[in-house]
Write an enzyme that holds these catalytic residues in place. Sequence first.
Site, PDB file in Angstrom:
ATOM      1  N   CYS A 175      -0.388   1.203  -0.220  1.00  0.00           N
ATOM      2  CA  CYS A 175       0.814   0.386   0.014  1.00  0.00           C
ATOM      3  C   CYS A 175       0.712  -0.546   1.215  1.00  0.00           C
ATOM      4  CB  CYS A 175       2.024   1.296   0.175  1.00  0.00           C
ATOM      5  SG  CYS A 175       2.241   2.374  -1.231  1.00  0.00           S
ATOM      6  N   PHE A 216       6.336   7.066  13.136  1.00  0.00           N
ATOM      7  CA  PHE A 216       5.363   5.989  12.898  1.00  0.00           C
ATOM      8  C   PHE A 216       4.843   5.375  14.187  1.00  0.00           C
ATOM      9  CE2 PHE A 216       4.539   5.342   8.399  1.00  0.00           C
ATOM     10  CZ  PHE A 216       5.285   6.407   7.934  1.00  0.00           C
TER      11      PHE A 216
HETATM   12  C1  UGA Z   1       4.283   4.120   2.632  1.00  0.00           C
HETATM   13  C2  UGA Z   1       5.696   4.136   3.235  1.00  0.00           C
HETATM   14  O1  UGA Z   1       5.757   5.051   4.325  1.00  0.00           O
HETATM   15  C3  UGA Z   1       6.735   4.528   2.179  1.00  0.00           C
HETATM   16  O2  UGA Z   1       8.045   4.433   2.740  1.00  0.00           O
HETATM   17  C4  UGA Z   1       6.620   3.589   0.979  1.00  0.00           C
HETATM   18  O3  UGA Z   1       7.513   3.939  -0.046  1.00  0.00           O
HETATM   19  C5  UGA Z   1       5.200   3.651   0.428  1.00  0.00           C
HETATM   20  O4  UGA Z   1       4.277   3.273   1.481  1.00  0.00           O
HETATM   21  C6  UGA Z   1       5.128   2.696  -0.733  1.00  0.00           C
HETATM   22  O5  UGA Z   1       5.351   1.495  -0.529  1.00  0.00           O
HETATM   23  O6  UGA Z   1       4.964   3.156  -1.859  1.00  0.00           O
HETATM   24  P1  UGA Z   1       2.435   5.994   2.104  1.00  0.00           P
HETATM   25  O7  UGA Z   1       1.511   4.839   1.847  1.00  0.00           O
HETATM   26  O8  UGA Z   1       2.501   7.107   1.135  1.00  0.00           O
HETATM   27  O9  UGA Z   1       3.958   5.458   2.269  1.00  0.00           O
HETATM   28  O10 UGA Z   1       2.000   6.653   3.475  1.00  0.00           O
HETATM   29  P2  UGA Z   1       2.503   6.677   5.001  1.00  0.00           P
HETATM   30  O11 UGA Z   1       2.914   8.038   5.335  1.00  0.00           O
HETATM   31  O12 UGA Z   1       3.454   5.586   5.276  1.00  0.00           O
HETATM   32  O13 UGA Z   1       1.127   6.367   5.741  1.00  0.00           O
HETATM   33  C7  UGA Z   1       0.443   5.125   5.574  1.00  0.00           C
HETATM   34  C8  UGA Z   1      -0.753   5.054   6.486  1.00  0.00           C
HETATM   35  O14 UGA Z   1      -0.335   4.914   7.846  1.00  0.00           O
HETATM   36  C9  UGA Z   1      -1.644   6.304   6.464  1.00  0.00           C
HETATM   37  O15 UGA Z   1      -2.997   5.907   6.512  1.00  0.00           O
HETATM   38  C10 UGA Z   1      -1.247   7.055   7.723  1.00  0.00           C
HETATM   39  O16 UGA Z   1      -2.267   7.886   8.211  1.00  0.00           O
HETATM   40  C11 UGA Z   1      -0.960   5.903   8.662  1.00  0.00           C
HETATM   41  N1  UGA Z   1      -0.031   6.243   9.771  1.00  0.00           N
HETATM   42  C12 UGA Z   1       1.245   6.607   9.496  1.00  0.00           C
HETATM   43  C13 UGA Z   1      -0.477   6.144  11.080  1.00  0.00           C
HETATM   44  O17 UGA Z   1      -1.661   5.797  11.342  1.00  0.00           O
HETATM   45  N2  UGA Z   1       0.411   6.425  12.088  1.00  0.00           N
HETATM   46  C14 UGA Z   1       1.686   6.786  11.849  1.00  0.00           C
HETATM   47  O18 UGA Z   1       2.430   7.022  12.837  1.00  0.00           O
HETATM   48  C15 UGA Z   1       2.120   6.888  10.525  1.00  0.00           C
END
Ligand code: UGA
Length: 470
Positions: free
Chosen positions: A283, A272
């Site tokens: 989320c 992250f």
């Molecule tokens: C997120 C959490 O990671 C889960 O642990 C949680 O259960 C979920 O929300 C929820 O509350 O239901 P999710 O929304 O599926 O999961 O997606 P992520 O992989 O966390 O990504 C979220 C956003 O952050 C995306 O737009 C992604 O592109 C962005 N991101 C993620 C970044 O810009 N940089 C990163 O290093 C990681």
Amino acid sequence: MSNTIRIAVVGSGYVGLVAAVCFAEMGHNVICVDNDQQKVDALRSGDCLIHEAHLPELLERYRNSRVRFTNDLGEATRGADAVFIAVGTPQGDSGVADLSYVEAVASEIARSLNSYTVIVEKSTVPVYTNEWIRRVMERNGVAKHLFDVVSNPEFLREGTAVRDFLHPDRIVVGTDSERAAAVLSKIYEPLTSGGYYEQPGAIDGFCTSSEPPPLLLTSTKSAEIIKHASNAFLALKISFINAVSNLCEAANADVEQVARGIGMDSRIGPRFLRPGIGYGGSCFPKDVAAFRCVAEELGVDFSLLAEVEKVNKDQKIRFLNKVRSALWTLRGKKLGVLGLSFKGGTDDIRESPAIELVRMLIAEGCSIRAFDPAAMTRAEHVLPAGSSLQYVSDEYAASNDVDALLILTDWSEFGRLDLQRLNRLMRYPIVVDGRNLYEPDVMLKNGITYFSVGRPTRHHMHELAATGTR
Ligand code: UGA
């Protein structure tokens, strides 16, 4: 309690549906309830409704046997040892979570309870929701000994939801009742004992029979806060690295090197810390806002969260300005866009920064050729095709005769493009990458001017001029 646990899951969205099929995969009998008859019919016939790895095969294996679908919540509740509430908690006015669906479900459960049942909050809810559920039960005349309320937050990510569910870092069970704790421990026993990981055909992941996931027992309120705080902290990590990437751009440093360097500190960790165009999805934006509201309501100053939101919003504007500075002006420009979902591996476009950027670019007078491997059908509902927006069949069609190509979603296939082909197809070989999928040197070698996030821009023409080659 017998060995077979009967579980009802209310809501067949990402969390509910994944939990239902995974509980079946763990050996339980599950009934999944949704009040949308169309969804129930689709699920019964084997249509997953969402793009999620492993879900089709598990649904196929268990539908109409260990997982049944119904719209009758009363019937599902009466036959269950535990009812998991996994309905939506959308963002209401000024960021407060809208709990009306949770309340409606709790009232209906109350009207149907006839023996001891554990009511489990799986939806992301603000602290104190368990108390409200308890109150709803009591107001509906349910005797105290007939139920307990537990908070069992879910941490799965879209795109890897099934694997995350079956291979969790931890299972959090928040309850103030030993009896309810015993039911939840039994439900998760196939994972916590490691037994599941020895099962033939078990879904692969990092948990093993010798290293099973831990179950953390907490108070109900702590569990509720763990869920909001986890998402808020992850969002904070992303905003932090995005702010650092802006600093790197100003100082001519490389944010990927900086992220690697700070991530190697085990207290910080490498995950992250990917800079980009800001977080999206159903989320993080909603949960950071809801957590901020919870703090406000409780009289706690948590303005750090407002900063997290501000950095996230600004990141999209910065990207738009990057495209502008790459092309000088935007009006009348033809742009290829790769990616519409909020992240790779999913067809979900909710709060997708990619969708927002496409909207902004169209408003600036650009015309767009967009491609996404999974999200185009959903995207067309919110951004209909027209004179300024065309949906195309693949990455190369999106690149055809464009002034620049923008990468907006981190689909892994976007990181493996034939760059020579891309170069030949584009009117100008300019790529603006909002997800840092390429090494700048590789782009340069392929004759492409490359703008990315938090790294020095590599101008093909300038560098050739400087080295005297062409
Ligand atoms: C997120 C959490 O990671 C889960 O642990 C949680 O259960 C979920 O929300 C929820 O509350 O239901 P999710 O929304 O599926 O999961 O997606 P992520 O992989 O966390 O990504 C979220 C956003 O952050 C995306 O737009 C992604 O592109 C962005 N991101 C993620 C970044 O810009 N940089 C990163 O290093 C990681």
